[in-house]
Design a protein around this motif. Structure first.
Motif, PDB file in Angstrom:
ATOM      1  N   ALA A   1       0.822  -1.211   0.000  1.00 61.15           N
ATOM      2  CA  ALA A   1       0.000   0.000   0.000  1.00 61.15           C
ATOM      3  C   ALA A   1       0.852   1.255   0.000  1.00 61.15           C
ATOM      4  O   ALA A   1       0.540   2.253  -0.663  1.00 61.15           O
ATOM      5  N   GLU A   2       1.991   1.234   0.782  1.00 64.15           N
ATOM      6  CA  GLU A   2       2.815   2.439   0.847  1.00 64.15           C
ATOM      7  C   GLU A   2       3.478   2.744  -0.494  1.00 64.15           C
ATOM      8  O   GLU A   2       3.659   3.901  -0.887  1.00 64.15           O
TER       9      GLU A   2
ATOM     10  N   ARG B   1       2.183   1.854  -3.483  1.00 61.34           N
ATOM     11  CA  ARG B   1       1.131   2.362  -4.365  1.00 61.34           C
ATOM     12  C   ARG B   1       0.871   3.831  -4.109  1.00 61.34           C
ATOM     13  O   ARG B   1       0.769   4.646  -5.026  1.00 61.34           O
ATOM     14  N   GLN B   2       0.764   4.198  -2.823  1.00 60.43           N
ATOM     15  CA  GLN B   2       0.432   5.584  -2.493  1.00 60.43           C
ATOM     16  C   GLN B   2       1.545   6.529  -2.911  1.00 60.43           C
ATOM     17  O   GLN B   2       1.296   7.611  -3.440  1.00 60.43           O
TER      18      GLN B   2
ATOM     19  N   ASP C   1       0.652   9.191  -5.792  1.00 65.15           N
ATOM     20  CA  ASP C   1       0.471  10.595  -5.413  1.00 65.15           C
ATOM     21  C   ASP C   1       1.709  11.443  -5.674  1.00 65.15           C
ATOM     22  O   ASP C   1       1.630  12.546  -6.231  1.00 65.15           O
ATOM     23  N   SER C   2       2.866  10.955  -5.244  1.00 61.99           N
ATOM     24  CA  SER C   2       4.075  11.788  -5.280  1.00 61.99           C
ATOM     25  C   SER C   2       4.765  11.783  -6.630  1.00 61.99           C
ATOM     26  O   SER C   2       5.478  12.732  -6.970  1.00 61.99           O
TER      27      SER C   2
ATOM     28  N   THR D   1      -5.463   2.469  -9.317  1.00 63.27           N
ATOM     29  CA  THR D   1      -4.628   1.569  -8.502  1.00 63.27           C
ATOM     30  C   THR D   1      -5.376   0.268  -8.219  1.00 63.27           C
ATOM     31  O   THR D   1      -6.607   0.241  -8.155  1.00 63.27           O
TER      32      THR D   1
END
Length: 658
Positions: free
Chosen positions: A13-14, A16-17, A21-22, A33
């Motif tokens: 999850a980290e 993917r995020q 996003d970044s 996603t």
């Protein structure tokens, strides 16, 4: 480039995020996603992203298993594989499945972005490359169709300008309209100029007797609406169900035929059996064909008009008794009417284009065509035919861009009448002089037989004045007859400056008696005039006498002469009663006098006629500028003798009054 939709599949999850996003959204990408391969497969199948980025090791399906499922479903999407550990076996498997790139964790986000841009660029390049053949084929087909349409229009345009058969041209235009619009039938209707109705002129189908009698009212029809508005009308499919037409149609298009801004007809194309939508450019093509139709009709009407006028002119030239000869700018024969061929014995058939001197041997005709009529509207001459003694009055005119035209009328009977008139005037004048002399003699004797009272002396004076008026009239008639008969053949160099001074001085008693102021302007050196001095003096005397007679006491008279190019210009100006505008065209006619002159001044009405005849005998011109109550200016132009010695004689030039 930013804006593409990216599917990111990773069970962490980290990760993917962070990537979503970044990295990706920060660069403007639209990001989807998924947490495992099955979920990623479902999203890819349903939403078809532009690029898939997937981890290798994930629950349920690995990244390569997800890709294999997509390939099995014939879903070909760009794919970047992310893996924590790479091996040669995995690389081979990835290549077989069509992975575009793979990256080993950990990796730099910039490297990922670079790889994405490269993969997307290669993907779009492949897509465009795959589509080019199909697009080229479609474009080629469209180009071929446009070229065919253009060729059809060109061929129709050539026929419009080359064919004079209107029916054939319009039939071909209607056939072309059917082909280009891809319809079942076509008609061309024209507006009847008499009834205002539309009638069938050309059709893609064979016309019959019923077609010939077909008439369509303008007031209550679709075609009539086009005639009234001047705008095309296109109706197709269901829209026709609510409209009544003159026959059953499923699609119909009407195009107006415009000629000089007026609708002269309608081009109609239609489908009767199967309804098909008109192609977008069909209206434009039919507009061109309608313009061709209008041009063809205009050409046909113009040709018919020209042909009618030509036939009329041919009939006039063929049947007229006037002799007509036309030459080009090099004096080669362009036309001789039958009368000219008979008159000058032209027997050869190939005279067109031959020199005038070789076709017409008559010397006077050749001399006439040697003259230059460009300095005046026309030249006149009399031609005597030695063969039969006839006389022709010839008028030579110059026609711009053509040459010269001579029109000759037989005036033999007029010459004979003129001779009879001259003989009559001479005989009558001679017979009148004797009794007039006797009358004057008896009037003189009246005072010797006894004293006369006042009334008797007044009556005797009136008789004396009337006899002198008749004697003057007889003298003028005889003089005019001599001038018109051309008896004054002797020509010599005449000096107009001397003639002008003598004329003014010779009438000093008259102008001094009326207290006129006379100004005479004569340059020191003037070229002479080749002419008959007594007549030139008579011309000047008559003009000066007229100015004195019609100018009230204490008036001003100016007599001048000057050189103007090849001419001498004599002017006699006065401040007399003037000549009304309505009388000016007739003042050189015999016996013509204005109403004011008749009421207040004596005269015969022959003075100016004599002047005009003398001017014409000397190849000159005369005209008058006058305002009633202000005065008159008579101007005379005479050819100056500039050669040394002066050669040739002036020839009469017909009507000289301006």
């Amino acid at each position: 480039m930013a804006g593409e939709r990216i599917l990111l599949v990773d069970d962490a999850a980290e990760v993917r995020q962070f990537l979503a996003d970044s990295v990706l959204r920060a660069e403007g990408y639209d990001v989807l996603t998924a947490a495992n391969g099955v979920e990623g497969y479902t999203l890819a199948r349903d939403l078809r992203p532009d690029l898939i980025i997937a981890d290798y090791l994930m629950p349920k399906w690995t990244g390569l298993e997800m890709l294999a499922a997509l390939r099995q479903d014939s879903i070909d999407l760009p794919f970047i594989l992310i893996t924590a550990e790479g091996s040669e076996e995995m690389a081979v498997q990835a290549l077989r499945l069509g992975v575009n790139d793979y990256m080993i964790k950990p990796f730099n986000p910039d490297d990922l972005l670079s790889a994405m841009q490269r993969v997307l660029r290669e993907h779009w390049t492949r897509q465009i490359t795959r589509q080019i053949p199909a697009q080229l084929m479609e474009t080629n087909l469209q180009l071929e169709q446009r070229l065919h349409e253009l060729d059809t229009l060109v061929q129709i345009g050539k026929r419009v300008t080359s064919l004079l058969d209107l029916q054939e041209v319009l039939n071909q235009i209607v056939q072309a309209a059917v082909r280009l619009a891809k319809v079942e039938r076509g008609n061309l209707l024209l507006v009847d100029e008499q009834s205002g109705e539309l009638y069938l002129y050309a059709s893609s189908e064979k016309l019959n007797e019923t077609s010939d009698s077909f008439r369509l009212p303008v007031a209550d029809s679709l075609a009539g609406q086009v005639v009234k508005t001047g705008d095309p009308l296109v109706i197709s499919g269901d829209a026709l169900h609510k409209i009544k037409t003159h026959y059953l149609v499923r699609d119909v298009m009407y195009i107006p035929l415009l000629l000089r801004g007026q609708v002269i007809g309608v081009l109609e194309v239609s489908n009767q059996d199967i309804s098909r939508a008109f192609e977008p450019h069909a209206l434009q093509l039919l507009r061109v064909l309608a313009d061709f139709s209008a041009i063809a009709i205009g050409n046909a009407r113009l040709y018919a008009t020209v042909q009618h006028e030509r036939d009329t002119l041919d009939a006039i030239l063929r049947d007229t008794e006037d002799v007509i000869v036309v030459t080009d700018t090099q004096d080669n024969i362009l036309f001789c009417n039958p009368s000219a061929q008979r008159t000058f014995d032209i027997e050869r058939d190939d005279f067109i284009g031959q020199p005038l001197t070789e076709v017409i041997r008559h010397a006077e005709v050749q001399d006439l065509f040697q003259k230059d009529p460009s300095t005046r509207r026309s030249l006149s001459s009399e031609i005597r035919l030695d063969e039969d003694g006839r006389y022709l009055n010839a008028q030579l005119s110059q026609v711009e861009l053509v040459g010269k035209v001579a029109v000759m009328q037989d005036i033999t009977h007029l010459k004979e009448l003129d001779r009879i008139k001259g003989d009559f005037v001479t005989a009558v004048s001679h017979d009148l002089r004797s009794p007039l002399t006797a009358i004057l003699g008896y009037v003189e004797l009246l005072s010797r037989v006894g004293p006369l009272n006042d009334n008797q002396r007044e009556f005797v004076g009136r008789i004396h004045a009337s006899v002198e008026s008749i004697a003057s009239l007889i003298t003028d008639l005889l003089e005019l007859g001599k001038i018109e008969a051309g008896f004054d053949k002797d020509r010599e160099l005449a000096h107009m400056d001397t003639i002008v001074r003598d004329a003014v001085e010779g009438q000093r008693h008259q102008w001094e008696a009326k207290h006129h102021h006379i100004d005479v302007t004569v340059p020191g050196t003037l070229p002479p005039v080749l002419g008959y001095p007594p007549r030139l003096k008579q011309l000047t005397n008559n003009l000066v006498e007229n100015a004195i007679k019609y100018t009230p006491e204490n008036g001003d008279i100016r007599v001048s002469i000057e050189q103007n190019g090849d001419f001498l210009v004599l002017r006699v100006e006065d401040t007399g009663i003037g000549i009304p505008k309505k009388d000016q065209p007739y003042i050189f006619d015999k016996f013509y006098r204005t109403d004011q002159a008749i009421d207040h001044f004596s005269g015969t009405g022959l003075g100016l006629s004599i002047v005009k005849s003398i001017v014409e005998q000397h190849a000159g011109r005369i005209w008058v500028d006058s305002r009633s109550g202000v005065g008159s200016t008579f101007s005379v132009m005479l050819p100056a003798c500039l050669d040394d010695p002066c050669q040739g004689e002036p020839q009469p030039q017909g009507h000289a009054a301006r």
